[in-house]
Enzyme design. Structure first.
Site, PDB file in Angstrom:
ATOM      1  N   GLN A 106       5.785   7.180  15.867  1.00  0.00           N
ATOM      2  CA  GLN A 106       4.871   7.137  14.732  1.00  0.00           C
ATOM      3  C   GLN A 106       3.932   5.940  14.848  1.00  0.00           C
ATOM      4  O   GLN A 106       2.727   6.047  14.577  1.00  0.00           O
ATOM      5  CB  GLN A 106       5.658   7.074  13.428  1.00  0.00           C
TER       6      GLN A 106
ATOM      7  N   GLU B 219       0.826  -1.202   0.000  1.00  0.00           N
ATOM      8  CA  GLU B 219       0.000   0.000   0.000  1.00  0.00           C
ATOM      9  C   GLU B 219       0.861   1.254   0.000  1.00  0.00           C
ATOM     10  O   GLU B 219       1.820   1.365   0.760  1.00  0.00           O
ATOM     11  CB  GLU B 219      -0.924   0.019   1.215  1.00  0.00           C
TER      12      GLU B 219
ATOM     13  N   ALA C 126     -20.094   1.351   3.997  1.00  0.00           N
ATOM     14  CA  ALA C 126     -19.223   0.763   2.980  1.00  0.00           C
ATOM     15  C   ALA C 126     -19.949  -0.297   2.161  1.00  0.00           C
ATOM     16  O   ALA C 126     -19.665  -0.455   0.972  1.00  0.00           O
ATOM     17  CB  ALA C 126     -17.984   0.166   3.639  1.00  0.00           C
TER      18      ALA C 126
ATOM     19  N   TYR D 185     -11.352  -5.748  10.712  1.00  0.00           N
ATOM     20  CA  TYR D 185     -10.712  -5.185  11.908  1.00  0.00           C
ATOM     21  C   TYR D 185     -10.496  -6.266  12.965  1.00  0.00           C
ATOM     22  O   TYR D 185     -11.405  -6.572  13.748  1.00  0.00           O
ATOM     23  CB  TYR D 185     -11.570  -4.049  12.465  1.00  0.00           C
TER      24      TYR D 185
ATOM     25  N   HIS E  61     -13.459  -2.502  14.947  1.00  0.00           N
ATOM     26  CA  HIS E  61     -13.481  -1.095  14.522  1.00  0.00           C
ATOM     27  C   HIS E  61     -13.755  -0.196  15.721  1.00  0.00           C
ATOM     28  O   HIS E  61     -14.584  -0.514  16.581  1.00  0.00           O
ATOM     29  CB  HIS E  61     -14.549  -0.892  13.455  1.00  0.00           C
TER      30      HIS E  61
ATOM     31  N   ALA F 103      -7.776  12.844   3.377  1.00  0.00           N
ATOM     32  CA  ALA F 103      -9.069  12.958   4.043  1.00  0.00           C
ATOM     33  C   ALA F 103     -10.056  13.743   3.181  1.00  0.00           C
ATOM     34  O   ALA F 103      -9.726  14.784   2.618  1.00  0.00           O
ATOM     35  CB  ALA F 103      -8.895  13.653   5.392  1.00  0.00           C
TER      36      ALA F 103
ATOM     37  N   HIS G 219      -8.026   3.331  -3.279  1.00  0.00           N
ATOM     38  CA  HIS G 219      -8.970   3.475  -2.178  1.00  0.00           C
ATOM     39  C   HIS G 219     -10.109   4.371  -2.628  1.00  0.00           C
ATOM     40  O   HIS G 219      -9.945   5.256  -3.475  1.00  0.00           O
ATOM     41  CB  HIS G 219      -8.285   4.095  -0.965  1.00  0.00           C
TER      42      HIS G 219
ATOM     43  N   GLN H 176      -7.095  -4.294   8.905  1.00  0.00           N
ATOM     44  CA  GLN H 176      -6.362  -3.213   9.535  1.00  0.00           C
ATOM     45  C   GLN H 176      -5.072  -3.786  10.126  1.00  0.00           C
ATOM     46  O   GLN H 176      -4.971  -4.989  10.384  1.00  0.00           O
ATOM     47  CB  GLN H 176      -7.231  -2.620  10.653  1.00  0.00           C
TER      48      GLN H 176
ATOM     49  N   ASP I 198     -13.012   7.615   7.369  1.00  0.00           N
ATOM     50  CA  ASP I 198     -13.013   8.234   8.690  1.00  0.00           C
ATOM     51  C   ASP I 198     -13.643   9.619   8.623  1.00  0.00           C
ATOM     52  O   ASP I 198     -13.608  10.280   7.577  1.00  0.00           O
ATOM     53  CB  ASP I 198     -11.586   8.354   9.226  1.00  0.00           C
TER      54      ASP I 198
END
Length: 291
Positions: A215, A17, A127, A148, A152, A51, A77, A179, A109
């Site tokens: 991070q 990704e 979704a 998830y 989630h 975003a 995406h 995820q 999000d």
């Protein structure tokens, strides 16, 4: 070859990704890293966008470059955030025209500064509705959806989260990409729950090598992924870049080996547009299509 077919052969199919860089120099550096990652014979590359769709055009430009370089399928995406159904279809048509093969279909999000998702007038709420739209109007596109392992962050419980995933699968998803997670036990429990719920499409674990502890804490905090105490302690022991990189890559390599031994159909790596960590952790491992 369909998206599901990428996982039908022996071995472990891998994918990477990317995210859209902000400058032309960043895109050039990204393409250099993509070329380095090709030694592992990935099945495809995916690319996120900013975003609210703030970098959709750059995402398509990146995917066009990656496809030109690699001759591989590419996936964009796509989220429901800030878009009407008409705008979603417009993006899907542009993606099709540029040769995009697959879509990672997400609700998305809430925009920065918001605490909850708000439906755009004339848009979609979930979704599974986005998956249904793609299947109805752009059925040639392969569809991946998110799963998830640690539930989630907005779901009240694991059962509700799994029910939501089942709706996405039933709407026409080809595969599930999870995820990120740092404890494989969370993935195996999630996989077992999916099978028990009647989900029978490929479930692909998502792995993010930790090469910077601060991070990693920020990213894990955003998606409510737990960092194992042992990993946190070892990375916190020494904040030098060399130590952080070595410990994080070794953990991701151990995760990868364990996942391979437990029969996953593929692994999706969140490489943050870099290649060093992925090259280090994948070196010498037997993957799909490799000797």
């Amino acid at each position: 070859m369909t998206l599901a077919d990428q996982y039908s052969s022996d071995g472990c199919a891998i994918s990477f990704e990317l995210f859209p860089p902000k400058t032309p120099q960043g895109i050039d550096a990204l393409c250099e890293n993509v070329e380095r990652l090709m030694q592992f014979r990935p099945k495809y590359f995916t690319c996120t966008y900013g975003a609210g769709g703030s970098s959709q055009r750059t995402t398509l430009d990146v995917l066009a470059r990656v496809k030109e370089i690699t001759k591989l399928p590419v996936a964009s995406h796509l989220t429901c955030v800030g878009s009407t159904t008409e705008q979603l279809c417009d993006y899907l048509q542009k993606a099709t025209d540029l040769g995009v093969d697959y879509i990672v279909a997400l609700r998305g999000d809430p925009p920065k500064g918001s605490t909850e998702f708000t439906v755009t007038e004339g848009g979609l709420r979930y979704a599974n509705e986005l998956v249904g739209l793609i299947r109805a109007r752009f059925d040639h596109l392969g569809i991946a959806v998110a799963g998830y392992p640690e539930v989630h962050q907005e779901a009240p419980d694991a059962k509700t989260d799994l029910d939501n995933l089942k709706r996405k699968v039933d709407a026409g998803s080809d595969i599930i990409i999870t995820q990120l997670f740092y404890d494989n036990a969370d993935f195996y429990r999630f996989r077992d729950d999916c099978v028990a719920a009647g989900i029978n499409i490929p479930i692909v674990p998502g792995v993010l090598p930790v090469t910077n502890f601060k991070q990693a804490q920020r990213i894990a905090g955003m998606c409510k992924a737990a960092i194992p105490a042992g990993l946190a302690a070892e990375m916190g022991r020494d904040d030098s870049p060399e130590h952080q990189f070595r410990v994080g890559v070794e953990h991701a390599r151990e995760q990868t080996i364990d996942l391979l031994e437990n029969g996953v159909p593929g692994i999706h790596y969140y490489v943050l547009n870099k290649s060093d960590a992925a090259i280090e952790l994948l070196d010498g491992l037997q993957l799909a299509g490799q000797a």
